[in-house]
Design an enzyme around this catalytic site. Sequence first.
Site, PDB file in Angstrom:
ATOM      1  N   GLN A   1       2.018  -6.301  -2.669  1.00 39.23           N
ATOM      2  CA  GLN A   1       2.270  -6.396  -1.227  1.00 39.23           C
ATOM      3  C   GLN A   1       3.591  -5.683  -0.900  1.00 39.23           C
ATOM      4  O   GLN A   1       3.920  -4.711  -1.539  1.00 39.23           O
ATOM      5  CB  GLN A   1       2.277  -7.859  -0.743  1.00 39.23           C
ATOM      6  CG  GLN A   1       0.902  -8.517  -0.791  1.00 39.23           C
ATOM      7  CD  GLN A   1       0.522  -9.025  -2.159  1.00 39.23           C
ATOM      8  OE1 GLN A   1       1.278  -9.708  -2.815  1.00 39.23           O
ATOM      9  NE2 GLN A   1      -0.664  -8.695  -2.624  1.00 39.23           N
TER      10      GLN A   1
ATOM     11  N   ARG B   1       1.990 -29.506  -4.729  1.00 31.95           N
ATOM     12  CA  ARG B   1       1.900 -30.092  -6.083  1.00 31.95           C
ATOM     13  C   ARG B   1       0.539 -30.704  -6.405  1.00 31.95           C
ATOM     14  O   ARG B   1       0.433 -31.705  -7.099  1.00 31.95           O
ATOM     15  CB  ARG B   1       3.039 -31.102  -6.303  1.00 31.95           C
ATOM     16  CG  ARG B   1       4.379 -30.399  -6.333  1.00 31.95           C
ATOM     17  CD  ARG B   1       5.479 -31.207  -5.776  1.00 31.95           C
ATOM     18  NE  ARG B   1       5.292 -31.452  -4.368  1.00 31.95           N
ATOM     19  CZ  ARG B   1       6.111 -32.194  -3.640  1.00 31.95           C
ATOM     20  NH1 ARG B   1       7.129 -32.786  -4.187  1.00 31.95           N
ATOM     21  NH2 ARG B   1       5.892 -32.360  -2.356  1.00 31.95           N
TER      22      ARG B   1
ATOM     23  N   ALA C   1      -3.853  -7.893  -4.043  1.00 33.14           N
ATOM     24  CA  ALA C   1      -3.301  -6.558  -4.297  1.00 33.14           C
ATOM     25  C   ALA C   1      -4.412  -5.633  -4.784  1.00 33.14           C
ATOM     26  O   ALA C   1      -5.420  -6.088  -5.300  1.00 33.14           O
ATOM     27  CB  ALA C   1      -2.213  -6.646  -5.351  1.00 33.14           C
ATOM     28  N   GLY C   2      -4.213  -4.375  -4.607  1.00 32.54           N
ATOM     29  CA  GLY C   2      -5.171  -3.406  -5.124  1.00 32.54           C
ATOM     30  C   GLY C   2      -4.468  -2.100  -5.404  1.00 32.54           C
ATOM     31  O   GLY C   2      -4.209  -1.327  -4.502  1.00 32.54           O
ATOM     32  N   HIS C   3      -4.108  -1.898  -6.662  1.00 32.85           N
ATOM     33  CA  HIS C   3      -3.442  -0.649  -7.042  1.00 32.85           C
ATOM     34  C   HIS C   3      -4.482   0.318  -7.560  1.00 32.85           C
ATOM     35  O   HIS C   3      -5.118   0.061  -8.569  1.00 32.85           O
ATOM     36  CB  HIS C   3      -2.403  -0.879  -8.144  1.00 32.85           C
ATOM     37  CG  HIS C   3      -1.289  -1.772  -7.719  1.00 32.85           C
ATOM     38  ND1 HIS C   3      -0.372  -2.286  -8.599  1.00 32.85           N
ATOM     39  CD2 HIS C   3      -0.947  -2.223  -6.512  1.00 32.85           C
ATOM     40  CE1 HIS C   3       0.485  -3.028  -7.924  1.00 32.85           C
ATOM     41  NE2 HIS C   3       0.143  -3.011  -6.676  1.00 32.85           N
TER      42      HIS C   3
ATOM     43  N   ARG D   1      -6.371   0.931   7.932  1.00 39.38           N
ATOM     44  CA  ARG D   1      -4.965   0.526   8.003  1.00 39.38           C
ATOM     45  C   ARG D   1      -4.391   1.000   9.330  1.00 39.38           C
ATOM     46  O   ARG D   1      -4.732   2.096   9.792  1.00 39.38           O
ATOM     47  CB  ARG D   1      -4.175   1.138   6.845  1.00 39.38           C
ATOM     48  CG  ARG D   1      -4.590   0.562   5.507  1.00 39.38           C
ATOM     49  CD  ARG D   1      -3.749   1.117   4.361  1.00 39.38           C
ATOM     50  NE  ARG D   1      -4.233   0.587   3.098  1.00 39.38           N
ATOM     51  CZ  ARG D   1      -4.271   1.279   1.958  1.00 39.38           C
ATOM     52  NH1 ARG D   1      -3.829   2.513   1.908  1.00 39.38           N
ATOM     53  NH2 ARG D   1      -4.719   0.728   0.861  1.00 39.38           N
TER      54      ARG D   1
ATOM     55  N   SER E   1       6.864  11.924  -3.730  1.00 39.89           N
ATOM     56  CA  SER E   1       5.487  12.238  -4.079  1.00 39.89           C
ATOM     57  C   SER E   1       4.937  13.184  -3.027  1.00 39.89           C
ATOM     58  O   SER E   1       5.086  12.963  -1.828  1.00 39.89           O
ATOM     59  CB  SER E   1       4.675  10.944  -4.132  1.00 39.89           C
ATOM     60  OG  SER E   1       3.320  11.267  -4.312  1.00 39.89           O
ATOM     61  N   VAL E   2       4.288  14.261  -3.499  1.00 37.70           N
ATOM     62  CA  VAL E   2       3.765  15.274  -2.572  1.00 37.70           C
ATOM     63  C   VAL E   2       2.254  15.459  -2.726  1.00 37.70           C
ATOM     64  O   VAL E   2       1.704  16.480  -2.334  1.00 37.70           O
ATOM     65  CB  VAL E   2       4.508  16.627  -2.739  1.00 37.70           C
ATOM     66  CG1 VAL E   2       5.958  16.499  -2.303  1.00 37.70           C
ATOM     67  CG2 VAL E   2       4.425  17.139  -4.180  1.00 37.70           C
TER      68      VAL E   2
ATOM     69  N   THR F   1     -10.073  -4.580   0.968  1.00 40.37           N
ATOM     70  CA  THR F   1     -11.013  -4.987   2.016  1.00 40.37           C
ATOM     71  C   THR F   1     -11.719  -3.804   2.681  1.00 40.37           C
ATOM     72  O   THR F   1     -12.657  -4.005   3.443  1.00 40.37           O
ATOM     73  CB  THR F   1     -10.257  -5.760   3.115  1.00 40.37           C
ATOM     74  OG1 THR F   1      -9.234  -4.907   3.625  1.00 40.37           O
ATOM     75  CG2 THR F   1      -9.634  -7.033   2.576  1.00 40.37           C
TER      76      THR F   1
ATOM     77  N   ASP G   1       0.815  -1.224   0.000  1.00 44.75           N
ATOM     78  CA  ASP G   1       0.000   0.000   0.000  1.00 44.75           C
ATOM     79  C   ASP G   1       0.847   1.272   0.000  1.00 44.75           C
ATOM     80  O   ASP G   1       0.438   2.304   0.515  1.00 44.75           O
ATOM     81  CB  ASP G   1      -0.954   0.041   1.214  1.00 44.75           C
ATOM     82  CG  ASP G   1      -1.789  -1.210   1.305  1.00 44.75           C
ATOM     83  OD1 ASP G   1      -2.284  -1.651   0.260  1.00 44.75           O
ATOM     84  OD2 ASP G   1      -1.916  -1.765   2.406  1.00 44.75           O
ATOM     85  N   GLU G   2       2.029   1.185  -0.575  1.00 45.90           N
ATOM     86  CA  GLU G   2       2.894   2.362  -0.594  1.00 45.90           C
ATOM     87  C   GLU G   2       2.507   3.350  -1.686  1.00 45.90           C
ATOM     88  O   GLU G   2       3.022   4.467  -1.718  1.00 45.90           O
ATOM     89  CB  GLU G   2       4.365   1.947  -0.785  1.00 45.90           C
ATOM     90  CG  GLU G   2       4.990   1.257   0.420  1.00 45.90           C
ATOM     91  CD  GLU G   2       4.819  -0.254   0.397  1.00 45.90           C
ATOM     92  OE1 GLU G   2       4.151  -0.755  -0.527  1.00 45.90           O
ATOM     93  OE2 GLU G   2       5.345  -0.927   1.302  1.00 45.90           O
TER      94      GLU G   2
ATOM     95  N   LYS H   1       2.222   2.215  -5.150  1.00 47.70           N
ATOM     96  CA  LYS H   1       2.912   1.789  -6.377  1.00 47.70           C
ATOM     97  C   LYS H   1       2.113   2.158  -7.611  1.00 47.70           C
ATOM     98  O   LYS H   1       2.671   2.478  -8.644  1.00 47.70           O
ATOM     99  CB  LYS H   1       3.116   0.268  -6.365  1.00 47.70           C
ATOM    100  CG  LYS H   1       4.166  -0.193  -5.401  1.00 47.70           C
ATOM    101  CD  LYS H   1       4.299  -1.695  -5.436  1.00 47.70           C
ATOM    102  CE  LYS H   1       3.114  -2.415  -4.837  1.00 47.70           C
ATOM    103  NZ  LYS H   1       3.062  -2.432  -3.382  1.00 47.70           N
TER     104      LYS H   1
ATOM    105  N   ARG I   1     -10.660  -2.177   5.070  1.00 49.14           N
ATOM    106  CA  ARG I   1     -10.322  -2.124   6.496  1.00 49.14           C
ATOM    107  C   ARG I   1      -9.488  -0.883   6.816  1.00 49.14           C
ATOM    108  O   ARG I   1      -8.732  -0.407   5.970  1.00 49.14           O
ATOM    109  CB  ARG I   1      -9.477  -3.349   6.877  1.00 49.14           C
ATOM    110  CG  ARG I   1     -10.249  -4.636   6.900  1.00 49.14           C
ATOM    111  CD  ARG I   1      -9.345  -5.802   7.250  1.00 49.14           C
ATOM    112  NE  ARG I   1      -8.451  -6.152   6.158  1.00 49.14           N
ATOM    113  CZ  ARG I   1      -7.595  -7.176   6.198  1.00 49.14           C
ATOM    114  NH1 ARG I   1      -7.506  -7.907   7.267  1.00 49.14           N
ATOM    115  NH2 ARG I   1      -6.827  -7.441   5.171  1.00 49.14           N
TER     116      ARG I   1
HETATM  117  P1  IMP Z   1      -3.311 -12.700   1.993  1.00 47.66           P
HETATM  118  O1  IMP Z   1      -2.274 -12.228   1.039  1.00 47.66           O
HETATM  119  O2  IMP Z   1      -4.722 -12.387   1.561  1.00 47.66           O
HETATM  120  O3  IMP Z   1      -3.147 -14.135   2.388  1.00 47.66           O
HETATM  121  O4  IMP Z   1      -3.127 -11.879   3.358  1.00 47.66           O
HETATM  122  C1  IMP Z   1      -1.987 -12.047   4.193  1.00 47.66           C
HETATM  123  C2  IMP Z   1      -1.588 -10.712   4.823  1.00 47.66           C
HETATM  124  O5  IMP Z   1      -1.086  -9.852   3.814  1.00 47.66           O
HETATM  125  C3  IMP Z   1      -2.748  -9.957   5.481  1.00 47.66           C
HETATM  126  O6  IMP Z   1      -2.232  -9.260   6.608  1.00 47.66           O
HETATM  127  C4  IMP Z   1      -3.179  -8.962   4.429  1.00 47.66           C
HETATM  128  O7  IMP Z   1      -3.802  -7.829   4.971  1.00 47.66           O
HETATM  129  C5  IMP Z   1      -1.823  -8.607   3.813  1.00 47.66           C
HETATM  130  N1  IMP Z   1      -1.922  -8.179   2.404  1.00 47.66           N
HETATM  131  C6  IMP Z   1      -2.138  -8.952   1.333  1.00 47.66           C
HETATM  132  N2  IMP Z   1      -2.133  -8.211   0.219  1.00 47.66           N
HETATM  133  C7  IMP Z   1      -1.887  -6.954   0.580  1.00 47.66           C
HETATM  134  C8  IMP Z   1      -1.710  -5.718  -0.133  1.00 47.66           C
HETATM  135  O8  IMP Z   1      -1.784  -5.648  -1.379  1.00 47.66           O
HETATM  136  N3  IMP Z   1      -1.440  -4.630   0.617  1.00 47.66           N
HETATM  137  C9  IMP Z   1      -1.315  -4.682   1.955  1.00 47.66           C
HETATM  138  N4  IMP Z   1      -1.467  -5.793   2.673  1.00 47.66           N
HETATM  139  C10 IMP Z   1      -1.738  -6.925   1.988  1.00 47.66           C
END
Ligand code: IMP
Length: 422
Positions: free
Chosen positions: A225, A146, A42-44, A306, A411-412, A302, A16-17, A19, A304
Site C-alpha cells: 500500500q 484480541r 497488495a499486488g506487486h 485507478r 524509472s523510464v 481488483t 501502486d507506485e 515497488k 478497477r
Molecule cells: P483494504 O486494504 O482492502 O481494506 O482497502 C482499503 C483501501 O486501501 C481501499 O481504498 C483500497 O483500494 C486501498 N488499497 C489496499 N491495498 C492497496 C494496494 O496495494 N494498492 C493500492 N490501494 C490499495
Amino acid sequence: MSKGKVDALLGIVFGDEGKGKVVDVFTPKYDIVARFAGGPNAGHTIIFEGKKFVLRSIPSGIFAEDKINIIGNGCVVAPDLFMAEAKELEDAGYELRSRLHISKRAHLILPTHRVLDRAYEAAKGKNKVGTTGKGIGPTYSEKASRTGLRIGDILENFDAKYAALKTRHEEILRNLNYTDYDITEEERLWMEGVEYLRTFPLTDTEIEINRALREGKSVLAEGAQGTMLDIDHGTYPFVSSSNTVSGGVCTGLGVAPNKIGEVFGIFKAYSTRVGSGPFPVELFDETGDKIRQIGNEYGAVTGRNRRCGWVDLVALRYAITINGVTQLIMMKSDVLDTFKTIKVCVAYEKDGVKTTDMPFDTEGWQAVYKELPGWQTDLTEMTSEAQFPQAFKDYIAYLERALEVPITILSVGPDRAQTIIR
Ligand code: IMP
C-alpha cells in the site's frame, strides 16, 4: 544497502507506485526480503524471465535463489490465497520451503472476515471505503480486539478455535442482516490452504531477523500500500488497516528503530488512487484518462480503474517527514513523455485558506498547481541521465528542491533495464 540494518522500501502515496519492479532491482543486494504489513490486498506485478507474476503476500525476493523471504508478524495471511500464489511459483519451478519463512504471530484472514468486509462496506452506503474485499479491515480489527487467530494457532487444536471464531462471525453477520452468502467452497479451499501452510517453516521471524542483523546481514523491508493509506497517517477513514509507514517496519518485523538504515520512498511522476476517499489532485478530464491509458492504471488486485492526477507535493512532503525518507525513487516518468505541460500540486486551498501541510481532513480541498514545461521526448530508450532532455532534468531538479531529498533512482519504462541509478 546497509549491513546489519533494515532498509525500507515504501510506497509513499496511495500504493501502486511500482515497488515490484524496484524490489526486483534491489533484492540482489540483500540477504533477506521481508513483508511487514498488509496482506493479499497488495499486488506487486513482477515480470521475471518473461513470465508475469502477481505477488500478494509473498516477498519479491522469492525469485532470487539465495534469499530468505519473510512474512512478518505485522502481516495478515489468507491460507487459500497464499496457497494459490505459492503454487503458481512452485509450478514455475521455484522451491519455496527453504526460503520462505512465515511468522507464527501473523494473523489469519478467515473466509468469514471477507464476508464481514463486504457486509461492513454494504452497511456504509455512500461512505464506502472501496476496500479490496480481502477481509483486511475485519482481520486487523480483530487483532486489536484480541479475538483473532494467528498462524501459530494452526499448529494446535485449530478446528475448535476456527469453529468458535466462525460462529462469532456468523452471529455478527446475522445482526447486520447480512445472511445471503455461501462460503462452502471457499472454506474447503481455505482449509486446504491451512494444510498447505503447515508444510512451511512457521517461525518466530523477529528472532530470526534480529539474529541475522547481529551477524551483519542486510534486510529489505518491502512495503505494501502507501503512506496515504496508513491507518494513522493516511486519509482516514479511507485507508487500509495497518501501519504502512516506516514505523510499521519496527512493529511489523520486531526490529528496533535504531536498526533502520535507508528509507527509500517510491512515488510516480504523477498520482493515482484506487478506492474511495479524498484525492485533491484527481483529474476528471481527458488528461486524467490519458494518464490512465498510457500508464496502464488499472488495479492489480481488483482490476478497477485507478483515479489519476498530477504529482502532489503536499502529500509527498508529508510522507517524507513521517517516514524519514532518505532517498526518493521516481517511477513511470515516461508516462508523461507526450504532455506539453506538466502540473505539480504545490498547495491545497479551501474557502480561501491555503496550506502546504497535510490537513486533518483532506475532503473538499482543491489543488493549487504550478505548471512546468513538458519534455515531449521519448525517455524509454535512455540509459543515462546525460541523455535526458533539459525539461526533464528541470522537472527532477524542481522536485528535489521542493522535497529536499535526492531522487536517486528513476524509472523510464516497465523493463528492469529501463531503470536509471544516479
Ligand atoms: P483494504 O486494504 O482492502 O481494506 O482497502 C482499503 C483501501 O486501501 C481501499 O481504498 C483500497 O483500494 C486501498 N488499497 C489496499 N491495498 C492497496 C494496494 O496495494 N494498492 C493500492 N490501494 C490499495
